[in-house]
Design an enzyme around this catalytic site. Structure first.
Site, short mmCIF file in Angstrom:
data_model
loop_
_atom_site.label_atom_id
_atom_site.label_comp_id
_atom_site.label_asym_id
_atom_site.label_seq_id
_atom_site.Cartn_x
_atom_site.Cartn_y
_atom_site.Cartn_z
N LYS A 1 37.67 -8.56 -8.52
CA LYS A 1 36.55 -9.07 -7.72
C LYS A 1 35.79 -7.87 -7.18
O LYS A 1 36.31 -7.08 -6.40
CB LYS A 1 37.06 -9.94 -6.57
CG LYS A 1 35.93 -10.55 -5.76
CD LYS A 1 36.46 -11.55 -4.75
CE LYS A 1 35.35 -12.34 -4.08
NZ LYS A 1 34.26 -11.56 -3.55
N ARG B 1 21.47 -14.44 -5.57
CA ARG B 1 22.37 -15.54 -5.26
C ARG B 1 21.63 -16.64 -4.51
O ARG B 1 21.96 -17.81 -4.62
CB ARG B 1 23.46 -14.92 -4.38
CG ARG B 1 24.57 -15.76 -4.10
CD ARG B 1 25.35 -15.15 -2.97
NE ARG B 1 26.06 -16.26 -2.39
CZ ARG B 1 27.36 -16.46 -2.54
NH1 ARG B 1 28.09 -15.58 -3.15
NH2 ARG B 1 27.92 -17.52 -2.04
P1 AMP Z 1 32.69 -14.68 -1.93
O1 AMP Z 1 31.26 -14.23 -1.75
O2 AMP Z 1 33.66 -13.89 -1.16
O3 AMP Z 1 32.83 -16.18 -1.77
O4 AMP Z 1 33.08 -14.42 -3.45
C1 AMP Z 1 32.37 -14.94 -4.53
C2 AMP Z 1 31.49 -13.86 -5.09
O5 AMP Z 1 32.24 -12.81 -5.68
C3 AMP Z 1 30.61 -14.32 -6.22
O6 AMP Z 1 29.46 -14.95 -5.71
C4 AMP Z 1 30.27 -13.02 -6.94
O7 AMP Z 1 29.10 -12.47 -6.35
C5 AMP Z 1 31.41 -12.09 -6.59
N1 AMP Z 1 32.22 -11.63 -7.72
C6 AMP Z 1 32.71 -10.38 -7.83
N2 AMP Z 1 33.42 -10.23 -8.93
C7 AMP Z 1 33.42 -11.41 -9.59
C8 AMP Z 1 34.01 -11.90 -10.80
N3 AMP Z 1 34.76 -11.12 -11.58
N4 AMP Z 1 33.79 -13.19 -11.14
C9 AMP Z 1 33.04 -13.99 -10.35
N5 AMP Z 1 32.45 -13.59 -9.20
C10 AMP Z 1 32.64 -12.31 -8.81
#
Ligand code: AMP
Length: 574
Positions: free
Chosen positions: A250, A270
């Protein structure tokens, strides 16, 4: 439909807080509207002129609105200003002054909702020399034709203050009720919306023919609402939920959705805004990709060449800017980790499984500054654990576990992706709150006009913001100074219209900024309104500010439902 009808419905909606009542009111509006005007009526309800990716902004500051009110009602600008200070809402000022108009206009005409929308669009489109006067003149003309109630909503709309507290979900429900008398058509409507991100377009097609929404397909240059990740707190929980799954790193950058047709490239954030002009380097690299037509998503990170490592999220955010783009592109070169593919050479990939999409992704990437996120297959929770430890060693924030068989779940969170993030203290994760108010500095911090934030989360069920924490720590001196400056500019005498609150900060502010907050626990408390039932809401214990989330807008905070899920998770963990 007459605009007066819409304005009285808005008045009613504002008085209601129950989702069902709101749905009913909106369904009433849609039943009476022609399919051709439903698009405009939907945007008016949403308080926008077009979906975010069209980048249409009214460009109407409060000063212009003050002048237009003054000219339409026949009062001096000074009087409008004084009333604004007293009432704290320019909409209310317009309502009261138009009610006591000094000069009655003989030529006042009834306005249709379409006419009001078109006039606002004309205001947004007038640019260049003399455009300021033109904007004021157009608004004054509208106000001249307005009843006090119409004037209130028009002024709130043009100043960005129309906050009816109607969520997208309520609009979708209302549409379904219009044709079926219940929510049964909601799923098809939602799918259409997730694919085109344009509620106005969905509403007009649906009223034309309810079946038409089932025909919606992914289209190039119409951003798709991004899939979201669920969270779980341990590798065991993830394995139990998904079984054998894919694990990706991530990355902690910002998300991009890239659309490409030959040399034609657009990039969406986004929040679904068009941000193409900010990233000439990404555009160039996308043009060079061999595949002719494509929609894909990735996470952009700035790379520090001298230190041979990625910049932090804060530093990466230097690349989100409107000016000085070439210099910042040099200073903060980007890599984009592609992690999903939604469309390829005429084919919709959103319905294909993760495994298929991933295979296609690996055929196209790496290419130029695009890399592919590393992927491992986990056959046990121990594998997940190992991958997680490995990602933390690399300085990343955690992992994403992905269901091998799941399609791309546009606009939703359905356990197709599960995130596991580095823990902050005892919390399973951080949450993102919208700032709705702030406190003055006390004690040692008395030198600052800033001592903490009041944070709220969004409840998509009701369309309301609900407070969840008073965040008093985690700020550097510089951050305090910045908050002091940023927040004093958006102070409002009244709480935000769509906020449910019980605790009062020293100052209310317009909901605009989102911050990430860590905490030790979630408890039930009578002071916060998040998920409130029988006088108890959910509240964060020992909340501390981590960082600003400039990539999120106020509707993208963590949701009430997520806070409740985290509460359950933490309870299980204990
Ligand atoms: P969060 O913002 O903490 O809810 O995490 C989701 C976000 O992680 C997504 O909107 C992406 O921008 C980010 N992200 C980073 N790495 C990845 C990955 N390998 N697959 C999908 N999303 C990712």
């Amino acid at each position: 439909m007459l605009f007066s009808k819409l304005a009285s419905a808005f008045e009613e909606v504002e008085k209601r807080s129950g989702r069902l009542e709101m749905t009913d009111l909106l369904a009433g509006i849609y039943r009476e509207s022609e399919a051709t005007e439903a698009r405009k009526i939907t945007y008016l309800i949403q308080g926008i002129l077009a979906p975010p990716y069209e980048g249409i902004d009214l460009g109407m500051g409060e000063r212009f609105a003050v002048q237009a009110i003054s000219s339409a009602a026949g009062y001096a600008v000074k009087k409008v200003d004084e009333d604004y200070k007293k009432l704290g809402d320019l909409g209310l000022v317009a309502e009261s002054l138009l009610g006591e108009k000094r000069q009655q206009s003989l030529s006042a005409q009834e306005m249709s909702a379409s006419y009001v929308y078109d006039s606002m669009l004309r205001i947004s489109k007038s640019a260049g020399a003399g455009s300021q006067d033109m904007k004021i003149k157009l608004l004054a003309e509208m106000l001249n034709n307005s009843t006090p109630q119409e004037g209130k909503f028009i002024v709130r709309f043009v100043t960005g203050q129309l906050r009816l507290g109607v969520g997208d979900a309520t609009i979708l429900d209302a549409l379904s009720f219009t044709a079926a008398g219940d929510k049964s058509l909601r799923e098809g409507l939602e799918r259409a919306y997730n694919l085109c991100s344009d509620l106005g377009h969905v509403a007009s097609s649906f009223l034309e023919s309810p079946e038409s929404v089932l025909e919606f397909r992914v289209e190039l240059f119409k951003p798709i609402r991004p899939a979201l990740a669920e969270r779980l707190s341990t590798p065991e929980d993830i394995f139990e939920k998904l079984g054998k799954c894919a694990i990706e790193n991530k990355f902690d950058g910002f998300r991009m959705q890239v659309h490409k047709k030959g040399k034609n490239v657009e990039i969406y954030s986004r929040k679904l805004e068009k941000i193409t002009f900010m990233y000439p380097d990404v555009v160039e690299a996308a043009r060079a990709i061999k595949a002719g037509e494509m929609i894909f998503e990735g996470e952009a990170l700035a790379f520090n060449e001298k230190k041979n490592r990625f910049y932090s999220f804060q530093e990466t955010m230097h690349r989100r800017r409107k000016y000085g783009i070439a210099e910042s592109a040099k200073e903060y070169p980007l890599y984009v980790y592609a992690f999903d593919i939604l469309y390829l050479n005429g084919e919709d990939y959103t319905q294909r499984s993760y495994s298929e999409r991933r295979k296609a992704l690996e055929k196209v990437f790496p290419s130029g500054l695009f890399r592919v996120s590393e992927k491992k297959i986990a056959e046990s929770s121990a594998d997940i654990e190992k991958a997680f430890a490995h990602s933390l060693e690399q300085g990343l924030e955690g992992i994403m576990a992905k269901d091998l068989g799941a399609p791309y779940v546009a606009g939703a969170r359905k356990f197709a992706w599960i995130k596991l993030k580095k823990s902050y203290g005892k919390s399973v994760d951080t949450i993102d709150v919208v700032v709705v108010g702030y406190y003055l500095g006390r004690g040692q911090r008395a030198e600052f006009e800033f001592g903490g934030l009041l944070g709220a989360v969004y409840n998509p069920e009701s369309g309301k913001l609900e407070t969840v924490a008073k965040i008093g720590s985690g700020y550097s001196e510089e951050e305090m100074r910045n908050f002091e400056e940023m927040l004093s500019e958006i102070k409002t005498p009244e709480p935000p219209a769509d906020l449910e609150w019980k605790i009062k900060p020293d100052f209310w502010v317009k909901p605009k900024y989102v911050v990430e907050v860590a905490f030790d626990d979630i408890t039930l408390s009578p002071t916060h309104t998040c998920g409130m039932k029988r006088d108890k809401g959910y509240a964060l214990r020992f909340p501390r500010m981590m960082r600003m989330r400039a990539d999120k807008d106020e509707k993208e905070s963590t949701t009430t439902q997520e806070v409740i899920e985290m509460y359950q998770l933490m309870k299980e963990k204990k």
